[in-house]
Design a protein around this motif. Structure first.
Motif, PDB file in Angstrom:
ATOM      1  N   LYS A 191       1.352  -1.284   0.266  1.00 35.23           N
ATOM      2  CA  LYS A 191      -0.049   0.125  -0.229  1.00 35.23           C
ATOM      3  C   LYS A 191       1.120   1.186   0.308  1.00 35.23           C
ATOM      4  O   LYS A 191       1.760   1.454   0.836  1.00 35.23           O
ATOM      5  N   VAL A 258     -12.852   9.732  -6.758  1.00 34.60           N
ATOM      6  CA  VAL A 258     -13.547   8.846  -5.707  1.00 34.60           C
ATOM      7  C   VAL A 258     -13.948   7.352  -6.355  1.00 34.60           C
ATOM      8  O   VAL A 258     -15.471   7.836  -6.944  1.00 34.60           O
ATOM      9  N   ASN A 259     -14.008   5.718  -5.776  1.00 33.69           N
ATOM     10  CA  ASN A 259     -15.279   5.439  -5.567  1.00 33.69           C
ATOM     11  C   ASN A 259     -14.622   4.401  -7.143  1.00 33.69           C
ATOM     12  O   ASN A 259     -15.940   4.126  -8.301  1.00 33.69           O
ATOM     13  N   PRO A 261     -11.526   4.325  -9.011  1.00 39.25           N
ATOM     14  CA  PRO A 261      -9.807   3.953  -9.862  1.00 39.25           C
ATOM     15  C   PRO A 261      -9.745   3.411 -10.797  1.00 39.25           C
ATOM     16  O   PRO A 261     -10.005   3.090 -11.563  1.00 39.25           O
ATOM     17  N   TYR A 270      -6.056   4.902  -6.630  1.00 46.25           N
ATOM     18  CA  TYR A 270      -7.522   5.840  -5.564  1.00 46.25           C
ATOM     19  C   TYR A 270      -7.118   7.389  -5.149  1.00 46.25           C
ATOM     20  O   TYR A 270      -6.500   7.466  -5.152  1.00 46.25           O
ATOM     21  N   GLN A 381      -4.325   6.915  -3.496  1.00 40.49           N
ATOM     22  CA  GLN A 381      -3.773   6.163  -2.795  1.00 40.49           C
ATOM     23  C   GLN A 381      -3.230   5.328  -3.598  1.00 40.49           C
ATOM     24  O   GLN A 381      -4.071   5.044  -4.967  1.00 40.49           O
ATOM     25  N   ALA A 383      -2.258   1.223  -4.599  1.00 42.53           N
ATOM     26  CA  ALA A 383      -2.751  -0.620  -3.438  1.00 42.53           C
ATOM     27  C   ALA A 383      -2.045  -1.083  -5.300  1.00 42.53           C
ATOM     28  O   ALA A 383      -2.194  -1.543  -6.069  1.00 42.53           O
ATOM     29  N   TRP A 392     -11.786 -12.417  -2.090  1.00 43.28           N
ATOM     30  CA  TRP A 392     -13.444 -12.765  -2.525  1.00 43.28           C
ATOM     31  C   TRP A 392     -13.361 -14.018  -2.891  1.00 43.28           C
ATOM     32  O   TRP A 392     -14.687 -14.355  -2.318  1.00 43.28           O
TER      33      TRP A 392
ATOM     34  N   ALA B 127     -17.239   9.886  -1.004  1.00 43.99           N
ATOM     35  CA  ALA B 127     -17.130   8.781  -1.045  1.00 43.99           C
ATOM     36  C   ALA B 127     -18.116   8.005  -1.269  1.00 43.99           C
ATOM     37  O   ALA B 127     -17.510   6.363  -1.279  1.00 43.99           O
ATOM     38  N   TRP B 210     -16.575  -2.914  -0.928  1.00 44.53           N
ATOM     39  CA  TRP B 210     -16.783  -1.037  -1.399  1.00 44.53           C
ATOM     40  C   TRP B 210     -15.751  -0.378  -0.524  1.00 44.53           C
ATOM     41  O   TRP B 210     -14.937   0.515  -1.210  1.00 44.53           O
ATOM     42  N   ASN B 212     -12.430  -2.004  -0.630  1.00 49.60           N
ATOM     43  CA  ASN B 212     -11.261  -2.032  -1.726  1.00 49.60           C
ATOM     44  C   ASN B 212     -11.414  -1.352  -2.894  1.00 49.60           C
ATOM     45  O   ASN B 212     -10.542  -0.603  -3.480  1.00 49.60           O
ATOM     46  N   TYR B 213     -13.093  -1.158  -3.186  1.00 49.91           N
ATOM     47  CA  TYR B 213     -12.922  -0.409  -4.557  1.00 49.91           C
ATOM     48  C   TYR B 213     -12.567   1.502  -4.124  1.00 49.91           C
ATOM     49  O   TYR B 213     -12.255   2.204  -5.344  1.00 49.91           O
ATOM     50  N   ALA B 214     -12.420   1.816  -3.245  1.00 51.27           N
ATOM     51  CA  ALA B 214     -13.066   3.170  -2.821  1.00 51.27           C
ATOM     52  C   ALA B 214     -11.133   3.567  -2.683  1.00 51.27           C
ATOM     53  O   ALA B 214     -10.366   4.468  -2.944  1.00 51.27           O
ATOM     54  N   TRP B 215     -10.815   2.434  -1.785  1.00 51.00           N
ATOM     55  CA  TRP B 215      -9.308   3.254  -0.889  1.00 51.00           C
ATOM     56  C   TRP B 215      -8.088   2.384  -1.437  1.00 51.00           C
ATOM     57  O   TRP B 215      -7.519   2.361  -1.018  1.00 51.00           O
ATOM     58  N   GLY B 216      -9.019   0.807  -1.790  1.00 49.60           N
ATOM     59  CA  GLY B 216      -7.937  -0.323  -2.068  1.00 49.60           C
ATOM     60  C   GLY B 216      -6.808  -1.122  -1.060  1.00 49.60           C
ATOM     61  O   GLY B 216      -6.463  -1.403  -0.843  1.00 49.60           O
ATOM     62  N   THR B 217      -7.995  -1.363  -0.055  1.00 48.36           N
ATOM     63  CA  THR B 217      -7.765  -2.011   1.256  1.00 48.36           C
ATOM     64  C   THR B 217      -9.496  -2.670   1.634  1.00 48.36           C
ATOM     65  O   THR B 217     -10.413  -1.335   1.791  1.00 48.36           O
ATOM     66  N   TYR B 218      -9.600  -3.581   1.697  1.00 51.50           N
ATOM     67  CA  TYR B 218     -10.944  -4.137   2.681  1.00 51.50           C
ATOM     68  C   TYR B 218     -11.398  -4.576   3.156  1.00 51.50           C
ATOM     69  O   TYR B 218     -12.294  -4.551   3.836  1.00 51.50           O
TER      70      TYR B 218
END
Lengths: 452, 284
Positions: A191, A258-259, A261, A270, A381, A383, A392, B127, B210, B212-218
């Motif tokens: 990260k 945002v939302n 990436p 991100y 960000q 990752a 998943w 967000a 979500w 993970n999709y928004a911040w890259g950390t699940y």
């Protein structure tokens, strides 16, 4: 010696197989997790010193409570939990596997005694006739039976979803798969964070542990924009990103919000933050109060300009939105340092949205803030997580497993015909009350068709 | 017709429903019990219309988003899901007296939302601009509602058990006479949790997806995430203790009540006392 060793191994195995350990671990994980939600996690030393006493910092620090979810003891608890989960499943699986995979087509007296759902009656006709009727009844009302004739008795057997017994083990396996995904991510992923000024380009990012990582390609921020709602709340943060790989522009001006990436070669960017990039250009106008002089100024922040009378002007500070700092004002503002020749420097603020404000200052020179080519940097960000697909997969298995474990049941129905004596029996691995209703319904129907 | 008028009708209906259920407890008059259910359903229909109207109003204002974005809207939705789960139980098992212990939760939610929470329709901050919001909130709150119903049933169970042990020979039985048997209450507690647990699991997973999709950390051990895991642990322990250790009856009832307390802390306590990514849920 070897027996002693195997005895020790056995007791270690028993320890890890015990449900008591499982419940203790679950409770310990739950209770210790609470600490981390109360004690500030991952703060800087200064932040901690503001909130806690020196003694508390020393004590909590020694127990890794400021980063407890990554502390050795919490990770150890998670590993213990995983080993326990695996051992419990391995121990119980063979017996359950046998129950699911080996049918029990005979309603022997031992089986009969274990059943709480039974219905017996005397039927008319010969055994083969009764058999034919019973087979037809079961096929119509529950499922086609397996027929076994043994010792002069005829056994009919139907079962449904025997493998639903394995649901709970699917859940246990899924938890282990999620952990494997998490470990893969922490071993082979990272990260990181990167700030790119508008027009700037980067080929490296910095991880949270301050390690520099080569991306292997370049990312450029062509433009960054913020849009606001009428209320002043942010509506959208948008970076236009261009990816260059081997001199080729492989992704051109992709809007990253945002939302939504941007991913290239397994690395995802991100939209996370933004700020002024520092080298903004300001367009000001300065005029003398008596009207003799009026000239436009173009300044970069921190750069001093000399006016014709020998005085100097400099923008020391600026903001796009002054409202939060100065209630009653809004929009962009700049702090100006004006130094007339041979006099002390004067500091004051000019507002883009209040062009006449500086007149009230009473100085000989009046400044207005006309516009700025404010430059932003976008904070991204970054990752890379090769384990996320595995996570998943684990999650999907978990939901599937939970649904199997709760909503499906291994149902079995037997009919045994001994001469004219017929016994109907049934069992289910779950939801005995619900199965009881189903069984009573079957018995009732049977009573109707076999009415003397 | 505005959403706020319909929300007023909703709260009023739930109040009537609760009072009728209390009267049913005292009188054991079946018609009154029926009235309690009908009032709850009338409120539910009004609330469904109100939520739809509010959704539409957000489009009229130009923001256009599902009414699930702040504390007011989430509390309203929570009370809607509680009545929904109650309705399903009522239709399926016909023990409508459960309403006396479940409808008050929904009424409390509506009253709190209407009396002291900001009800403005706010545009979504970046967000929250994601379809995951819908999946995440719906699964979480359906799960929470199951736990609320399980908690109400557990309270009934404890009252029933206590009165049975204290005056076992009094045939009148007082208010508990209308209660289903202790065995049925125990079973329904389990059933409600059995449905709530997969929903909570889905809620946590959609939240992780979500994030993970928004911040890259699940998973980032944010207080909300951690507390949802604690709730998950409590109900996992409940299910294990029940299925493999035979924990039924009183202990199961208490575990269900503790689980719901943890749920409420996860939902409200984290926002009110701790900081984190879900701060938009705050009342300001």
């Amino acid at each position: 010696m070897s027996t002693k060793n195997s005895g020790l191994l056995q007791s270690l195995w028993d320890f890890f197989c015990s449900l008591k350990l499982a419940i203790s671990l679950i409770i310990t994980l739950a209770v210790t997790s609470i600490f981390g939600t109360i004690i500030k996690q991952g703060g800087t030393m200064e932040e901690l010193q503001r909130e806690y006493s020196a003694g508390a910092i020393k004590l909590f620090g020694a127990m890794d409570l400021f980063d407890m979810y990554h502390s050795w003891w919490f990770i150890l608890l998670l590993y213990l939990f995983t080993v326990n989960l695996t051992a419990c499943s391995i121990k119980r699986l063979p017996r359950v596997w046998k129950l699911a995979s080996v049918p029990t087509p005979l309603l022997e007296s031992g089986v009969e005694k274990s059943l709480s759902n039974l219905y017996a009656f005397t039927a008319k006709g010969t055994a083969p006739q009764i058999k034919e009727r019973m087979v037809a009844f079961l096929t119509a009302n529950f499922g086609a039976p397996v027929i076994t004739e043994q010792d002069g008795e005829i056994h009919l057997f139907v079962q449904k979803t025997p493998y639903s017994r394995l649901g709970v083990y699917v859940v246990h396996l899924s938890i282990i798969i999620v952990f494997i995904g998490a470990i893969l991510g922490s071993l082979f992923g990272y990260k990181a964070y990167v700030n790119i000024p508008e027009g700037g380009e980067v080929d490296k990012v910095v991880t949270r542990t301050e390690k520099s990582i080569d991306l292997g390609f370049k990312v450029r921020c062509d433009k960054f924009t913020v849009t606001l709602y009428d209320t002043g709340a942010p509506k959208e943060f948008r970076s236009l990103l261009t990816v260059t790989d081997n001199g080729q522009e492989v992704i051109k001006q992709r809007a990253t919000i945002v939302n939504d990436p941007l991913t290239y070669k397994g690395i995802t960017f991100y939209q996370s933050s933004y700020g002024p990039a520092g080298d903004s250009t300001f367009h000001l106008t300065v005029r003398s109060r008596n009207g003799a002089l009026s000239m436009p100024l173009t300044l970069r922040q921190g750069e001093a300009a000399k006016l014709s009378d020998g005085s100097t002007v400099q923008v020391v500070e600026s903001t796009d939105e002054v409202g939060p700092m100065m209630p009653g004002f809004s929009g962009p503002a700049a702090r100006i340092e004006f130094t007339p020749p041979g006099k002390a420097p004067q500091l004051f603020i000019v507002f883009k949205n209040s062009p006449n404000f500086d007149e009230k200052r009473g100085g000989d020179m009046i400044f207005t803030y006309d516009s700025s080519d404010a430059k932003f940097f976008t904070g991204l960000q970054v990752a890379k997580d090769p384990g996320v697909g595995v996570v998943w997969l684990g999650c999907a298995l978990m939901v599937m497993g939970i649904c199997i474990a709760f909503f499906m049941s291994h149902k079995r129905i037997w009919i045994r015909i001994t001469g004219s004596r017929v016994v109907l029996g049934g069992s289910a691995s779950k939801n005995p009350a619900g199965f009881g209703i189903l069984f009573d319904g079957l018995a009732e129907k049977l009573k109707q068709v076999e009415k003397p | 017709m505005t959403s706020s008028l319909m929300f007023n009708i909703t709260t009023f209906s739930y109040l009537i429903s609760m009072l009728l259920f209390f009267a049913f407890l005292a009188s054991r008059n079946k018609a009154i019990g029926m009235g309690g259910s009908l009032a709850a359903y009338a409120g539910f229909i009004a609330q469904t219309i109100a939520i739809g109207l509010r959704w539409n109003e957000s489009y009229v204002q130009g923001h256009g988003h599902a009414p699930l974005s702040n504390l007011y809207e989430s509390v309203v939705f929570f009370s809607w899901t509680i009545i929904l789960i109650f309705g399903i139980l009522d239709m399926k098992y016909k023990y409508r007296i459960i309403g006396a212990f479940v409808v008050p939760f929904a009424l409390l939610g509506m009253a709190w939302a209407q009396l002291s929470l900001q009800s403005n329709i706010e545009p979504l901050v970046p967000a929250l601009q994601s379809n995951w919001l819908l999946y995440h909130v719906i699964t979480c709150f359906l799960g929470y509602a199951c736990f609320a119903v399980a908690c109400g049933i557990s309270i009934m169970y404890l009252i029933k058990i206590n009165s049975e042990s204290s005056d076992s020979n009094s045939s009148a039985g007082g208010i508990v006479a209308t209660f289903p048997s202790a065995r049925i209450l125990d079973d329904m507690n389990y059933r409600a949790i059995m449905i709530g647990f997969p929903l909570l699991t889905l809620g946590i997973i959609t939240g992780a997806a979500w994030a993970n999709y928004a911040w890259g950390t699940y998973w980032s051990w944010d207080p909300k995430e951690t507390w949802s895991l604690i709730v998950w642990f409590v109900y996992a322990a409940f299910l294990h203790a029940r299925i493999t250790r035979g924990w039924v009856g009183k202990r199961a009832a208490w575990l269900s009540i503790i689980g719901f307390a943890a749920t409420i802390f996860c939902y409200l306590g984290v926002n009110l006392f701790l900081s984190g990514l879900h701060s938009y849920g705050g009342s300001r």
